[in-house]
Motif scaffolding. Structure first.
Motif, PDB file in Angstrom:
ATOM      1  N   VAL A  95      39.214  31.691  43.608  1.00 22.17           N
ATOM      2  CA  VAL A  95      40.584  31.364  43.757  1.00 22.17           C
ATOM      3  C   VAL A  95      41.116  31.405  42.360  1.00 22.17           C
ATOM      4  N   LEU A  96      42.462  31.912  42.356  1.00 20.65           N
ATOM      5  CA  LEU A  96      43.061  32.058  41.149  1.00 20.65           C
ATOM      6  C   LEU A  96      44.466  31.536  41.243  1.00 20.65           C
ATOM      7  N   ASP A  97      45.049  31.038  39.759  1.00 19.65           N
ATOM      8  CA  ASP A  97      46.251  30.377  40.024  1.00 19.65           C
ATOM      9  C   ASP A  97      47.269  31.834  39.627  1.00 19.65           C
ATOM     10  N   ALA A  98      48.500  31.388  39.766  1.00 17.52           N
ATOM     11  CA  ALA A  98      49.362  32.500  39.324  1.00 17.52           C
ATOM     12  C   ALA A  98      49.044  33.175  37.841  1.00 17.52           C
ATOM     13  N   GLY A  99      48.690  32.489  36.990  1.00 14.60           N
ATOM     14  CA  GLY A  99      48.412  33.191  35.662  1.00 14.60           C
ATOM     15  C   GLY A  99      47.172  33.957  35.518  1.00 14.60           C
ATOM     16  N   ALA A 100      46.399  34.043  36.589  1.00 17.02           N
ATOM     17  CA  ALA A 100      45.176  34.843  36.812  1.00 17.02           C
ATOM     18  C   ALA A 100      43.986  33.850  36.286  1.00 17.02           C
ATOM     19  N   HIS A 101      44.120  32.544  36.120  1.00 10.06           N
ATOM     20  CA  HIS A 101      43.267  31.690  35.650  1.00 10.06           C
ATOM     21  C   HIS A 101      42.407  31.213  37.153  1.00 10.06           C
ATOM     22  N   THR A 102      40.928  31.389  36.596  1.00 14.43           N
ATOM     23  CA  THR A 102      40.029  31.306  37.986  1.00 14.43           C
ATOM     24  C   THR A 102      39.986  29.569  37.939  1.00 14.43           C
ATOM     25  N   LEU A 103      40.230  29.333  39.463  1.00 14.16           N
ATOM     26  CA  LEU A 103      40.519  27.732  39.706  1.00 14.16           C
ATOM     27  C   LEU A 103      39.044  27.522  40.267  1.00 14.16           C
ATOM     28  N   THR A 104      38.503  28.431  41.066  1.00 13.91           N
ATOM     29  CA  THR A 104      36.915  28.359  41.349  1.00 13.91           C
ATOM     30  C   THR A 104      36.539  29.563  41.981  1.00 13.91           C
ATOM     31  N   GLU A 105      35.089  29.743  41.825  1.00 14.34           N
ATOM     32  CA  GLU A 105      34.587  31.116  42.351  1.00 14.34           C
ATOM     33  C   GLU A 105      33.036  30.694  42.634  1.00 14.34           C
ATOM     34  N   THR A 106      32.444  31.659  43.377  1.00 15.32           N
ATOM     35  CA  THR A 106      31.209  31.558  43.758  1.00 15.32           C
ATOM     36  C   THR A 106      30.487  31.802  42.484  1.00 15.32           C
ATOM     37  N   PRO A 107      29.341  31.009  42.337  1.00 11.58           N
ATOM     38  CA  PRO A 107      28.611  31.169  41.222  1.00 11.58           C
ATOM     39  C   PRO A 107      27.912  32.700  40.998  1.00 11.58           C
ATOM     40  N   GLY A 108      28.056  33.175  39.801  1.00  5.08           N
ATOM     41  CA  GLY A 108      27.526  34.451  39.478  1.00  5.08           C
ATOM     42  C   GLY A 108      28.654  35.640  39.671  1.00  5.08           C
ATOM     43  N   MET A 109      29.801  35.144  40.361  1.00  8.65           N
ATOM     44  CA  MET A 109      30.899  36.075  40.523  1.00  8.65           C
ATOM     45  C   MET A 109      31.307  36.833  39.028  1.00  8.65           C
ATOM     46  N   ALA A 110      31.571  35.764  38.228  1.00  6.28           N
ATOM     47  CA  ALA A 110      32.186  36.423  36.931  1.00  6.28           C
ATOM     48  C   ALA A 110      31.383  37.444  36.400  1.00  6.28           C
ATOM     49  N   GLN A 111      30.116  37.315  36.441  1.00  2.00           N
ATOM     50  CA  GLN A 111      28.984  38.202  35.848  1.00  2.00           C
ATOM     51  C   GLN A 111      29.110  39.603  36.499  1.00  2.00           C
ATOM     52  N   GLN A 112      29.388  39.675  37.756  1.00  2.00           N
ATOM     53  CA  GLN A 112      29.365  40.707  38.719  1.00  2.00           C
ATOM     54  C   GLN A 112      30.741  41.423  38.499  1.00  2.00           C
ATOM     55  N   LEU A 113      31.831  40.526  38.938  1.00  2.00           N
ATOM     56  CA  LEU A 113      33.239  41.072  39.039  1.00  2.00           C
ATOM     57  C   LEU A 113      34.358  40.291  37.835  1.00  2.00           C
ATOM     58  N   PRO A 114      34.587  40.619  36.913  1.00  2.78           N
ATOM     59  CA  PRO A 114      35.577  39.864  36.101  1.00  2.78           C
ATOM     60  C   PRO A 114      36.859  39.873  36.871  1.00  2.78           C
ATOM     61  N   PRO A 115      37.326  38.548  36.809  1.00  2.00           N
ATOM     62  CA  PRO A 115      38.562  38.308  37.400  1.00  2.00           C
ATOM     63  C   PRO A 115      39.856  39.358  37.258  1.00  2.00           C
ATOM     64  N   PRO A 116      40.700  39.428  38.204  1.00  2.00           N
ATOM     65  CA  PRO A 116      41.949  40.501  37.838  1.00  2.00           C
ATOM     66  C   PRO A 116      42.784  39.848  36.867  1.00  2.00           C
ATOM     67  N   THR A 117      43.548  40.744  36.279  1.00  2.00           N
ATOM     68  CA  THR A 117      44.408  40.536  34.980  1.00  2.00           C
ATOM     69  C   THR A 117      45.927  39.959  35.763  1.00  2.00           C
ATOM     70  N   PRO A 118      46.440  39.236  34.965  1.00  2.00           N
ATOM     71  CA  PRO A 118      47.826  38.879  35.799  1.00  2.00           C
ATOM     72  C   PRO A 118      48.721  39.994  35.798  1.00  2.00           C
ATOM     73  N   ALA A 119      48.699  41.270  35.313  1.00  2.00           N
ATOM     74  CA  ALA A 119      49.261  42.407  35.823  1.00  2.00           C
ATOM     75  C   ALA A 119      48.877  42.725  36.983  1.00  2.00           C
ATOM     76  N   GLU A 120      47.910  42.734  37.367  1.00  4.60           N
ATOM     77  CA  GLU A 120      47.159  43.024  38.995  1.00  4.60           C
ATOM     78  C   GLU A 120      47.748  42.126  39.680  1.00  4.60           C
ATOM     79  N   LEU A 121      47.510  41.097  39.402  1.00  5.21           N
ATOM     80  CA  LEU A 121      47.915  40.222  40.597  1.00  5.21           C
ATOM     81  C   LEU A 121      49.615  40.034  40.727  1.00  5.21           C
ATOM     82  N   ALA A 122      50.322  40.575  39.648  1.00  5.53           N
ATOM     83  CA  ALA A 122      51.879  40.576  40.141  1.00  5.53           C
ATOM     84  C   ALA A 122      52.078  41.517  40.824  1.00  5.53           C
ATOM     85  N   THR A 123      51.130  42.631  41.093  1.00  5.95           N
ATOM     86  CA  THR A 123      51.648  43.579  42.092  1.00  5.95           C
ATOM     87  C   THR A 123      51.235  43.295  43.566  1.00  5.95           C
TER      88      THR A 123
END
Ligand SMILES: Nc1ncnc2c1ncn2[C@@H]1O[C@H](COP(=O)(O)OP(=O)(O)OP(=O)(O)O)[C@@H](O)[C@H]1O
Ligand SMILES: [Mg+2]
Length: 481
Positions: A95-123
């Protein structure tokens, strides 16, 4: 010694090989298309299934998502937040906020998949979100879905929820499936080629049988025929045509050998006669008068032999169409009267009336000498078979495309069973007369040959005891060959 070597022509590709190739190619192509299609359907349905799974997980998580989640998805299932997806190792949630900051995530997810960028979320403006295939940092294939969750109240900003699925297992299953597919394809290529070969050999067997029979046929085995039982329709008609050709060949061959027998016989008789007469004459001394008689008789035999040879030569030339006809415009009735005049004396001698029926002038382009010879042969036959007091009539009629010249007599006639053969060479109805010094049995054969060479034909009607009519049917001038 230098020997000239001739290069052998390249052996053409056999029909069996071509059929095998075509069959194998078409059957194999069908199998390739079918398996390719099935593979595509499988890949697609697995993918769709994964998307459905992701969407379900996402919906469930969304329903349970507290207004501001902070806890991580850690610990055993009973301690995990109620809105976390059921424990599935291949499913990741973030779960991410509007600024692409991760609020919470499944453990180990950050190692596999980096969070999307704000530009990506904007689309991601729509609620349906975006789905994309991603390759993780450990080179694993992932399917990811990100949706926007609008804020509950007016001041609350949107959040984003990302669900990702590890598709490694799917890829593994597909790779195993592909391996087996290659094996199946290799096996079916072998089977298709083998099947094609067997089918081609089976289809070609009747043709090989025909070839074997044909190769076996010699002058002495002309009676052999190709068996048509069990042959396919196309080959059966080919075999029938071939058998009919053999029938014709056998008949011609029989005629040819009959003809050479007859030639030998016809020439042997007068030559034996000659020899006998000369031997007898030389047996003791004779008077001048006796020698003269023997020589006259010998001369007669010589004339007969020479006549037979000349006629045979004529017929042989006609058979091979050697010698060009001397076409000239003639008036048929006038020609008939000319030929009649040649035979008048002979007719008077046997007491037969010889006449030409009156008719309009008929013009035709024919070889005059041959025409006269044909009519002469017919008159001489008619006179020979008509008793004294009878009549022989010549007539000519013109139709649009043909001219018919008939020689009609009131003679003894010919029995019906002989009629089909009287135009054959050396054929004589009266066997007793076979030895006659004057009749060779070639007269009607010559008439037929002359008619043929002019592009016409001959017909005969006869009534035993009443007479015979022979018709010479020739093409009219503009139809002449
Ligand atoms: N007008 C006729 N009437 C009865 N029989 C005939 C008549 N014309 C032909 N024939 C029969 O047909 C046979 C064949 O005739 P063809 O003219 O070919 O031979 P030929 O007259 O016997 O001998 P050639 O004409 O060679 O001297 C004759 O032997 C005869 O028996
Ligand atoms: Mg004759």
């Amino acid at each position: 010694m230098v020997r000239a070597t001739r290069s052998r022509p390249a052996r053409p590709v056999s029909i069996a090989l071509r059929l095998t190739l075509w069959y194998a190619l078409s059957a194999f192509s069908l199998i390739v298309v079918a398996t390719g299609l099935l593979y595509w359907v499988l890949v697609n349905s697995m993918y769709q299934e994964d998307i459905r799974d992701l969407a379900d997980n996402l919906n469930n998580a969304q329903l349970l998502l507290p207004p501001s989640p902070t806890a991580e998805f850690e610990g055993p299932p009973e301690q995990r937040p109620s809105w976390a997806p059921p424990h599935q190792p291949e499913i990741y949630l973030r779960v991410l906020d509007a600024g692409a900051h991760t609020l919470t995530e499944t453990p180990g997810m950050a190692q596999q998949l980096p969070p999307p960028t704000p530009a990506e979320l904007a689309t991601i403006s729509t609620l349906e979100g975006t789905k994309r295939d991603i390759v993780s940092s450990s080179s694993k294939p992932f399917l990811s879905l990100i949706v926007r969750i609008p804020g509950k109240s007016a001041g609350q900003s949107s959040r984003f929820m990302q669900v990702a699925m590890d598709r490694e297992h799917d890829e593994y299953l597909l790779a195993r499936y592909r391996e087996r597919l290659w094996l199946v394809l290799a096996g079916s290529l072998v089977l298709c080629s083998l099947g094609g070969y067997l089918i081609a050999r089976r289809g070609m067997r009747p043709i090989e049988d025909i070839g074997r029979t044909a190769a076996h046929i010699r002058a002495t085995t002309l009676h052999e025929r190709i068996g048509t039982d069990g042959l396919p329709a196309e080959l059966s008609s080919l075999a029938d045509t071939f058998n009919e050709m053999l029938d014709r060949l056998e008949q011609s061959f029989r005629h040819a050998s009959q003809f050479s027998d007859d030639v030998a016989h016809e020439l042997r008789t007068p030559i034996n006669n000659l020899r006998g007469e000369i031997e007898v004459a030389l047996g003791k001394s004779r008077s001048r008068e006796e020698y003269r008689e023997v020589l006259e008789s010998c001369l007669e035999e010589c004339a007969r032999v020479s006549r037979v040879i000349q006629t045979l030569l004529f017929l042989a030339r006609s058979d091979t169409a050697i010698g060009i006809l001397q076409y000239e415009k003639i008036e048929i009735n006038g020609e008939l009267r000319t030929v009649q005049s040649y035979y008048e004396a002979a007719a008077a001698e046997v007491g037969v009336e010889l006449s030409v029926l009156p008719g309009d002038a008929i013009h035709a382009e024919l070889d005059r000498t041959m025409f006269q010879q044909a009519v002469g042969n017919l008159i001489s036959n008619a006179l020979a078979h008509t008793p004294s007091g009878g009549a022989v009539r010549l007539a000519a009629r013109a139709k649009q495309s043909s001219i018919t010249v008939s020689v009609d007599d009131t003679g003894c006639g010919i029995p019906a069973e002989h009629l089909p053969r009287v135009f054959e060479r050396f054929y004589r109805v009266d066997q007793v007369r076979r030895s006659s010094a004057h009749n060779v049995g070639l007269g009607l054969a010559v008439v037929k040959s002359i008619a043929d060479r002019h592009g016409g034909h001959v017909e005969i009607n006869s009534d035993v005891g009443h007479g015979t009519e022979v018709r010479l049917i020739l093409p009219a001038s503009d139809q002449s060959p």
